[in-house]
Write a protein that holds these residues in place. Sequence first.
Motif, mmCIF file in Angstrom:
data_model
loop_
_atom_site.group_PDB
_atom_site.id
_atom_site.type_symbol
_atom_site.label_atom_id
_atom_site.label_comp_id
_atom_site.label_asym_id
_atom_site.label_seq_id
_atom_site.Cartn_x
_atom_site.Cartn_y
_atom_site.Cartn_z
ATOM 1 N N GLU A 1 -25.973 -0.750 19.583
ATOM 2 C CA GLU A 1 -26.758 -1.532 20.538
ATOM 3 C C GLU A 1 -26.322 -1.253 21.966
ATOM 4 O O GLU A 1 -27.154 -1.229 22.883
ATOM 5 C CB GLU A 1 -26.612 -3.018 20.213
ATOM 6 C CG GLU A 1 -27.272 -3.432 18.902
ATOM 7 C CD GLU A 1 -26.987 -4.882 18.558
ATOM 8 O OE1 GLU A 1 -26.185 -5.505 19.282
ATOM 9 O OE2 GLU A 1 -27.571 -5.379 17.567
ATOM 10 N N ALA A 2 -25.024 -1.045 22.177
ATOM 11 C CA ALA A 2 -24.546 -0.739 23.527
ATOM 12 C C ALA A 2 -25.101 0.591 24.014
ATOM 13 O O ALA A 2 -25.444 0.753 25.186
ATOM 14 C CB ALA A 2 -23.015 -0.714 23.532
ATOM 15 N N VAL A 3 -25.200 1.561 23.100
ATOM 16 C CA VAL A 3 -25.783 2.854 23.480
ATOM 17 C C VAL A 3 -27.243 2.682 23.882
ATOM 18 O O VAL A 3 -27.713 3.263 24.871
ATOM 19 C CB VAL A 3 -25.641 3.853 22.314
ATOM 20 C CG1 VAL A 3 -26.414 5.135 22.612
ATOM 21 C CG2 VAL A 3 -24.167 4.180 22.075
ATOM 22 N N LEU B 1 -28.641 -0.017 25.100
ATOM 23 C CA LEU B 1 -28.730 -0.753 26.362
ATOM 24 C C LEU B 1 -28.420 0.138 27.558
ATOM 25 O O LEU B 1 -28.965 -0.055 28.651
ATOM 26 C CB LEU B 1 -27.766 -1.950 26.343
ATOM 27 C CG LEU B 1 -28.143 -3.101 25.402
ATOM 28 C CD1 LEU B 1 -27.043 -4.155 25.401
ATOM 29 C CD2 LEU B 1 -29.468 -3.715 25.834
ATOM 30 N N ARG B 2 -27.526 1.109 27.352
ATOM 31 C CA ARG B 2 -27.178 2.007 28.458
ATOM 32 C C ARG B 2 -28.214 3.115 28.653
ATOM 33 O O ARG B 2 -28.194 3.818 29.654
ATOM 34 C CB ARG B 2 -25.802 2.631 28.196
ATOM 35 C CG ARG B 2 -24.640 1.658 28.354
ATOM 36 C CD ARG B 2 -23.332 2.412 28.454
ATOM 37 N NE ARG B 2 -23.078 3.203 27.251
ATOM 38 C CZ ARG B 2 -22.380 2.777 26.212
ATOM 39 N NH1 ARG B 2 -21.871 1.572 26.230
ATOM 40 N NH2 ARG B 2 -22.181 3.561 25.159
ATOM 41 N N ARG B 3 -29.099 3.296 27.673
ATOM 42 C CA ARG B 3 -30.077 4.377 27.759
ATOM 43 C C ARG B 3 -31.103 4.063 28.852
ATOM 44 O O ARG B 3 -31.612 2.950 28.964
ATOM 45 C CB ARG B 3 -30.781 4.560 26.424
ATOM 46 C CG ARG B 3 -31.794 5.700 26.411
ATOM 47 C CD ARG B 3 -32.420 5.840 25.038
ATOM 48 N NE ARG B 3 -31.391 6.163 24.032
ATOM 49 C CZ ARG B 3 -31.657 6.208 22.734
ATOM 50 N NH1 ARG B 3 -32.871 5.937 22.288
ATOM 51 N NH2 ARG B 3 -30.686 6.518 21.882
ATOM 52 N N ARG C 1 -19.880 -1.194 14.299
ATOM 53 C CA ARG C 1 -20.790 -0.059 14.405
ATOM 54 C C ARG C 1 -22.134 -0.472 14.995
ATOM 55 O O ARG C 1 -22.694 0.221 15.852
ATOM 56 C CB ARG C 1 -21.014 0.549 13.011
ATOM 57 C CG ARG C 1 -21.825 1.849 13.023
ATOM 58 C CD ARG C 1 -22.393 2.147 11.664
ATOM 59 N NE ARG C 1 -23.334 1.119 11.235
ATOM 60 C CZ ARG C 1 -24.582 1.032 11.683
ATOM 61 N NH1 ARG C 1 -25.049 1.896 12.581
ATOM 62 N NH2 ARG C 1 -25.375 0.070 11.257
ATOM 63 N N ARG C 2 -22.642 -1.629 14.584
ATOM 64 C CA ARG C 2 -23.925 -2.112 15.089
ATOM 65 C C ARG C 2 -23.840 -2.444 16.578
ATOM 66 O O ARG C 2 -24.754 -2.143 17.357
ATOM 67 C CB ARG C 2 -24.361 -3.337 14.293
ATOM 68 C CG ARG C 2 -25.764 -3.830 14.636
ATOM 69 C CD ARG C 2 -26.242 -4.871 13.650
ATOM 70 N NE ARG C 2 -25.341 -6.006 13.580
ATOM 71 C CZ ARG C 2 -24.540 -6.285 12.572
ATOM 72 N NH1 ARG C 2 -24.508 -5.469 11.530
ATOM 73 N NH2 ARG C 2 -23.756 -7.338 12.581
ATOM 74 N N GLU C 3 -22.730 -3.081 16.991
ATOM 75 C CA GLU C 3 -22.572 -3.400 18.410
ATOM 76 C C GLU C 3 -22.473 -2.132 19.251
ATOM 77 O O GLU C 3 -23.012 -2.077 20.366
ATOM 78 C CB GLU C 3 -21.330 -4.269 18.616
ATOM 79 C CG GLU C 3 -21.482 -5.685 18.080
ATOM 80 C CD GLU C 3 -20.251 -6.517 18.348
ATOM 81 O OE1 GLU C 3 -19.235 -5.937 18.830
ATOM 82 O OE2 GLU C 3 -20.282 -7.729 18.085
ATOM 83 N N GLN C 4 -21.796 -1.111 18.747
ATOM 84 C CA GLN C 4 -21.704 0.145 19.484
ATOM 85 C C GLN C 4 -23.067 0.812 19.603
ATOM 86 O O GLN C 4 -23.419 1.355 20.659
ATOM 87 C CB GLN C 4 -20.703 1.082 18.800
ATOM 88 C CG GLN C 4 -19.266 0.609 18.883
ATOM 89 C CD GLN C 4 -18.327 1.504 18.106
ATOM 90 O OE1 GLN C 4 -18.749 2.327 17.281
ATOM 91 N NE2 GLN C 4 -17.019 1.352 18.340
#
Length: 282
Positions: free
Chosen positions: A266-268, A270-272, A261-264
């Motif tokens: 963080e990925a959101v 980074l894509r922002r 959940r934390r990696e997901q």
Amino acid sequence: MTATTPHPAQLQDGVVIGEGVLLETRPASVASRLLGAIVDLLALFVLAVVTALVLGGLDVTVDAYAGRILLIVLIVTVTVVLPTTVETLSRGRSLGKLVAGVRIVRDDGGPITFRQAFVRALVGFGELWLTLGSVAVICSIAHPRGKRVGDILAGTYGSRVRSAAPVRTAAVMPPHLAGWATHADVARLPDGLALAVRQFLGRAALLHPGSRAELAQRLAADLRPFVSPQPPPGTHPEAFLSAVLAERGRRETLVELERVRREQAEAVLLRRLPHGVPDPDA
């Protein structure tokens, strides 16, 4: 305390480690090991041909004394240094063993170390190279685990790694221990102890009743220092073992889910896009 003895039928399915627990591994057949040795010899032959072509292209001349030294270094490298290095780095799997589906492991089922690989290679110089492999073949045929002399002295054997993987079921939480286990402090268990408990629970039904009870008590005693508070008085050793493993599995699953959940999240982030930059997908 007497040593526990696995059910005789189990000895065909694997090997027993120091904790008295059967590992899911089977000794490799003589034919498999012979196939692996042939592939290794072919690989060495190809390597020797390539090396000879490279040295021939360099057009370097050496005297007789230097040539003898070079020959000795080459023999030691091929027969001792190279096998030791390959088996140490690959944890017991050379190219031939990879093709034949064989891995060299310790007698307790663990990966071999540099010392064991070196002993195997050093003894192999005599039983494999000087006798053209005849001593190794005869010893492997006579030994119940297919060991050659180097395996006997090093404490290793060839294990099959292409057998069907056993179906492993998760430990079941005893209902009457669920409340205790949820609030208990379970420290990180040594890998060997965790493996022993897991293997025991999976094979408990196949053990002799006396050996089963004795081994359960022994493992429970080894496990108690890592658990606080202790289980309720009168708890059966097998129920205690199962409760600890089930709770460890539950907590590890929660930790893994939180990590994902934390990696997901963080990925959101980074894509922002930076503030003020319009998002074309919005």
